[in-house]
Design a protein around this motif. Structure first.
Motif, PDB file in Angstrom:
ATOM      1  N   LEU A   8       0.815  -1.220   0.000  1.00 57.13           N
ATOM      2  CA  LEU A   8       0.000   0.000   0.000  1.00 57.13           C
ATOM      3  C   LEU A   8       0.847   1.269   0.000  1.00 57.13           C
ATOM      4  N   TYR A   9       2.111   1.140   0.290  1.00 56.89           N
ATOM      5  CA  TYR A   9       3.011   2.297   0.189  1.00 56.89           C
ATOM      6  C   TYR A   9       3.175   2.703  -1.281  1.00 56.89           C
ATOM      7  N   TYR A  10       3.135   1.708  -2.176  1.00 57.81           N
ATOM      8  CA  TYR A  10       3.337   1.964  -3.601  1.00 57.81           C
ATOM      9  C   TYR A  10       2.027   2.202  -4.342  1.00 57.81           C
ATOM     10  N   PHE A  11       0.985   1.503  -3.933  1.00 57.69           N
ATOM     11  CA  PHE A  11      -0.326   1.661  -4.555  1.00 57.69           C
ATOM     12  C   PHE A  11      -1.365   1.726  -3.438  1.00 57.69           C
ATOM     13  N   GLY A  12      -2.080   2.835  -3.387  1.00 51.61           N
ATOM     14  CA  GLY A  12      -3.010   3.037  -2.277  1.00 51.61           C
ATOM     15  C   GLY A  12      -4.268   2.199  -2.340  1.00 51.61           C
TER      16      GLY A  12
END
Length: 212
Positions: free
Chosen positions: A54-58
């Motif tokens: 989730l850091y890269y894609f919310g």
């Protein structure tokens, strides 16, 4: 003073992490579809924790959109390569070949795209009505000009393109069925070459003007 903030470019490691996530998501989405896929499944397939992903894609939607945009780049390339100044028969033959090569080399991407369309394309309808339509309009115009010049028989260029899509992508979307019906003796890699020869005969015979 310009107050706009420019996003920092991704580092090499960040780009690699994103590619790992997208590769994992491609497998999950092409197997389960958008609705059946979960962030937890994608994180597990990527070998990372859910918070790290989730850091890269919310959101799941963000991953899916990134995949679809990459897919369209790949999917539209064969049609983009159709040369308006080329010989019509070799150009269309090459297009059929390239589409079959994509069915062979990118079956998961094809299933991802097919799944989205079967759901009514809620997440990509803007791309279809914009980027895809513009390209197809352009190439249909080229094919129509070839027909008007007597280099091809008269036919509906849009439905010609649709027919090529349908017949070539069948070998990706229904590969299990194709291999089962052909059997072990004909269901190997050679099935794509067999398909290419048949489709070339089918389309080229129907498109070549009759000799006067």
């Amino acid at each position: 003073m310009d107050q706009r903030v420019t996003a920092r470019p991704l580092t090499r490691i960040q780009r690699e992490k994103q590619e790992i996530i997208l590769e994992a998501a491609l497998e999950v989405f092409s197997t389960h579809g958008f609705r059946g896929a979960t962030i937890d499944q994608i994180a597990e397939a990527a070998g990372m924790s859910k918070p790290n992903l989730l850091y890269y894609f919310g959101r799941k939607e963000d991953i899916h959109k990134a995949l679809i945009e990459q897919l369209l780049d790949t999917w539209l390339a064969p049609l983009e390569e159709m040369d308006a100044d080329g010989d019509p028969i070799p150009e269309i033959r090459s297009y059929i070949r390239r589409k079959l090569e994509m069915a062979r080399d990118f079956p998961r991407e094809s299933r991802l795209f097919a799944n989205e369309l079967l759901q009514g394309a809620p997440r990509i309808v803007d791309l279809l009505e914009d980027r895809l339509k513009i390209l197809v309009d352009e190439k249909a115009g080229i094919i129509q000009r070839w027909m008007d010049e007597g280099k091809l028989v008269q036919a509906d260029p849009y439905h010609l393109i649709f027919a090529i899509w349908a017949t070539t992508q069948h070998y990706a979307d229904f590969d299990v069925q194709v291999r089962a019906v052909l059997g072990k003796n004909r269901g190997g890699e050679g099935r794509f070459e067999d398909a290419a020869r048949f489709l070339e005969q089918l389309f080229m015979h129907g498109l070549k003007p009759k000799q006067k």
